[in-house]
Design a protein around this motif. Structure first.
Motif, PDB file in Angstrom:
ATOM      1  N   LEU A   1      29.539  12.831  14.608  1.00  0.00           N
ATOM      2  CA  LEU A   1      30.484  12.166  13.720  1.00  0.00           C
ATOM      3  C   LEU A   1      29.781  11.499  12.545  1.00  0.00           C
TER       4      LEU A   1
ATOM      5  N   ASN B   1      29.063  11.649   7.323  1.00  0.00           N
ATOM      6  CA  ASN B   1      29.540  12.630   8.290  1.00  0.00           C
ATOM      7  C   ASN B   1      28.851  13.955   7.979  1.00  0.00           C
TER       8      ASN B   1
ATOM      9  N   ILE C   1      33.573   5.354  11.307  1.00  0.00           N
ATOM     10  CA  ILE C   1      34.165   6.486  10.610  1.00  0.00           C
ATOM     11  C   ILE C   1      35.350   6.936  11.452  1.00  0.00           C
ATOM     12  N   GLU C   2      36.515   6.999  10.807  1.00  0.00           N
ATOM     13  CA  GLU C   2      37.747   7.351  11.527  1.00  0.00           C
ATOM     14  C   GLU C   2      37.962   6.433  12.726  1.00  0.00           C
TER      15      GLU C   2
ATOM     16  N   ARG D   1      35.238   2.706  20.116  1.00  0.00           N
ATOM     17  CA  ARG D   1      36.311   2.307  19.210  1.00  0.00           C
ATOM     18  C   ARG D   1      35.931   1.010  18.489  1.00  0.00           C
TER      19      ARG D   1
ATOM     20  N   ASP E   1      35.841   7.895   4.961  1.00  0.00           N
ATOM     21  CA  ASP E   1      35.695   8.648   6.199  1.00  0.00           C
ATOM     22  C   ASP E   1      34.573   9.670   6.128  1.00  0.00           C
ATOM     23  N   GLN E   2      33.895   9.749   4.991  1.00  0.00           N
ATOM     24  CA  GLN E   2      32.706  10.599   4.884  1.00  0.00           C
ATOM     25  C   GLN E   2      31.433   9.772   4.941  1.00  0.00           C
TER      26      GLN E   2
END
Length: 633
Positions: A294, A389, A491-492, A469, A334-335
């Motif tokens: 990830l 990512n 990320i995410e 998480r 998210d990258q």
């Protein structure tokens, strides 16, 4: 590392500048960097006209390459003027390589101040300032002007570094400080290096008319003449190597890249940018193996010692940052983000090593500094590093009109008269054969499965990363952290905590015990972050196992595949490796891709000879033969 190598790649002493009525003057040599009357006019007369560049640029055939070598980068004025002329005059599919040495490079602040004096060149100078490399010794390759211009800066002594260079130079700008003020640069070593690197018919121009410069170049076979100098300078020198000069038009053919992870994606993009049609084959798809975690960290491990291995780690880190800036990645949260990397030493040995690196002079503060309060003692900050990512980075690189990605397996490689015949399969169905002018194996340990490559000295290292998480507290984390493991911002909604390092297991199934190990290391090294993640109640959301491919000397294998013919080592024409990046593929693969693309295109190398030798796959054959002369792969 020999003493001469240590001297060649010693810490830099940046230029000490006195600004006199807007003109930068080198304090050590008491000499201005350019004419006080009109710097661009001086460059145009001495170097552009002196080498006949206006006419030569206009006459270049489509797709050609032109290479300029320079012995004193200074403020970059000569580079800017040559680049502007090239962009205005040469066909729009030609490429200019500009190789320039500088023993005492300007700081970024001084360079920016100098560049502001020439607003007519701002369309190039702003980009140069943005990509100007950190002041570390050795080679620095940056691409500018949408890939039309490759600038390779050699920070250190011109004579010593040009000896380490591989290039075919078409024109020389011999522009150091005046020989009377800086005689050390104008040496026999320099003249010999210039001769070795010069193409047949290569030209030179220099502002000086000093007799020993004229005699030194003439002794190397140059035809040397005096011509009128610029302004109040009565004479200057120009000349040419005997023979008829011919521009080079590099091959642009069909390439096959095996593997769609970080090594394959960077290699494919480097070739596509040079006009190659690239086919990428990977049965699993893009970044599904070791490149598929990830998040990965853009970092390096600083050292106080300028060995080839440590210099590769530093150079590849800086080059990866250039690639990320050039391709504008990451471009969403998210990258990832380039918000810095903190390195927390897990033990006294690492504390000593990090303290020594910080005080070595090899790491300027713009790329390495103390992390400061709030971190364990001797923690360091890489302010330009970050986390991304990897799969998104691979997809970003492979999204190019000259790259196609196919979910197939390469089952055979057969040499052909010009290139290779390729056999592939999709599931149980055979496809092909296809043809490729060049093949690059970027498929990690699987490269050893091909005929003739079983000798590759590779090992696989199992690693499991755990995904936890994010909590309300952990969402505030902005920087990736390396300790005995690593921790990334979310990320995410997930943090990467990892990763295990196991040489003895090849089981791909995740194990709960490895997640517990990752969390325990976080607790031991970063107890506050462990608590903010939830401590023993941290919410595990997933995990992933990958296998790092590493060589036995911990450096990648990047370059042509060797073979033995009798006692001689030769290379299999058109077959290359970009493998064995271990856990550093996200940082090291781009520079290796640049090297391989330069080798395939027969263009100036992006790194010195010592580093090229440290990465070449044939190094293992050479070492083995010293111990066992009859050994063959």
């Amino acid at each position: 590392m020999t003493q001469s190598q240590a001297d060649t790649f010693a810490p830099l002493q940046p230029a000490q500048i006195d600004w006199q009525a807007g003109t930068p003057v080198a304090r050590v040599f008491d000499d201005p960097y350019f004419s006080r009357d009109d710097g661009p006019a001086e460059t145009e007369h001495v170097f552009l006209q002196g080498n006949g560049l206006p006419a030569r640029f206009r006459a270049l055939p489509r797709g050609a390459r032109f290479v300029i070598g320079e012995t004193g980068f200074g403020t970059g004025l000569n580079f800017l003027c040559a680049a502007a002329l090239f962009l205005d005059s040469a066909p729009d599919d030609t490429v200019l390589h500009f190789i320039s040495a500088e023993k005492h490079p300007l700081t970024r602040a001084d360079l920016t101040r100098a560049l502001q004096q020439w607003p007519a060149l701002r369309h190039i100078s702003d980009e140069l300032a943005a990509h100007y490399p950190a002041l570390t010794p050795g080679f620095h390759r940056v691409w500018l002007c949408q890939g039309r211009i490759a600038l390779t800066l050699l920070f250190g002594d011109a004579g010593a570094l040009l000896q380490q260079c591989r290039a075919r130079v078409d024109a020389w700008f011999l522009d150091g400080f005046a020989p009377a003020r800086n005689p050390g640069m104008w040496s026999e070593t320099l003249f010999q290096a210039i001769t070795r690197l010069s193409a047949p018919g290569a030209t030179f121009a220099t502002f000086t008319a000093a007799g020993f410069v004229r005699r030194g170049l003439a002794a190397q076979g140059f035809e040397v003449g005096r011509v009128p100098g610029f302004g109040r300078k009565r004479e200057m020198l120009t000349g040419q190597r005997p023979s008829h000069w011919q521009p080079v038009v590099p091959l642009r053919g069909q390439a096959l890249v095996v593997g769609a992870g970080l090594a394959g994606a960077t290699t494919a993009r480097a070739l596509a940018e040079r006009g190659w049609q690239v086919r990428v084959c990977d049965p699993a798809g893009i970044a599904q193996h070791a490149s598929g975690n990830l998040a990965g960290v853009i970092y390096t491990t600083p050292s106080a010692h300028g060995t080839a291995q440590n210099r590769f780690y530093q150079s590849s880190y800086l080059h990866s940052l250039h690639w990320l800036a050039r391709y504008r990645f990451p471009y969403s949260v998210d990258q990832g983000a380039l918000t810095g990397v903190v390195q927390c030493p897990p033990d006294q040995r690492h504390r000593d090593k990090q303290r020594a690196a910080l005080g070595s002079g090899l790491w300027p503060t713009e790329i390495l500094r103390s992390a400061g309060e709030g971190w364990p003692p001797d923690s360091l900050l890489l302010p330009a590093g970050g986390y991304i990512n990897p799969a998104a980075w691979c997809r970003h690189l492979l999204a190019h009109e000259r790259i196609t990605v196919e979910p197939c397996t390469v089952t055979g490689l057969t040499p052909a008269d010009h290139g290779w015949h390729i056999s592939t399969s999709v599931g149980p169905r055979s496809v092909g054969p296809h043809h490729a002018d060049a093949v690059v194996l970027a498929n990690a340990a699987a490269a050893a499965q091909f005929e003739g490559l079983h000798w590759l000295p590779l090992k696989q290292i199992r690693g499991q990363v755990s995904y936890y998480r994010a909590t309300e507290a952990s969402r505030a984390w902005a920087q990736a952290i390396c300790h005995s493991g690593y921790l990334t911002p979310a990320i995410e909604g997930l943090h990467c905590v990892g990763a295990t390092f196991d040489l003895h297991r090849l089981d791909p199934a995740p194990e709960a015990a490895d997640d517990a190990r990752n969390l325990a290391e976080l607790a031991d090294n970063l107890p506050l972050h462990y608590a903010q993640l939830g401590g023993a109640q941290a919410a595990l959301a997933g995990h992933r196992v990958g296998f790092r491919c590493q060589s036995t000397d911990f450096l990648p294998l990047a370059g042509p595949v060797p073979q033995l013919l009798g006692a001689a080592i030769t290379h299999l024409p058109g077959l290359y490796l970009n493998i064995a990046h271990g856990s550093r593929g996200i940082t090291g693969s781009a520079l290796c891709a640049e090297l391989i693309a330069a080798q395939i295109n027969d263009e100036p190398a992006p790194m010195d000879k010592i580093l090229r030798n440290a990465l070449t796959p044939e190094r293992f054959i050479l070492r083995k033969r010293k111990k066992q002369p009859e050994w063959t792969p």
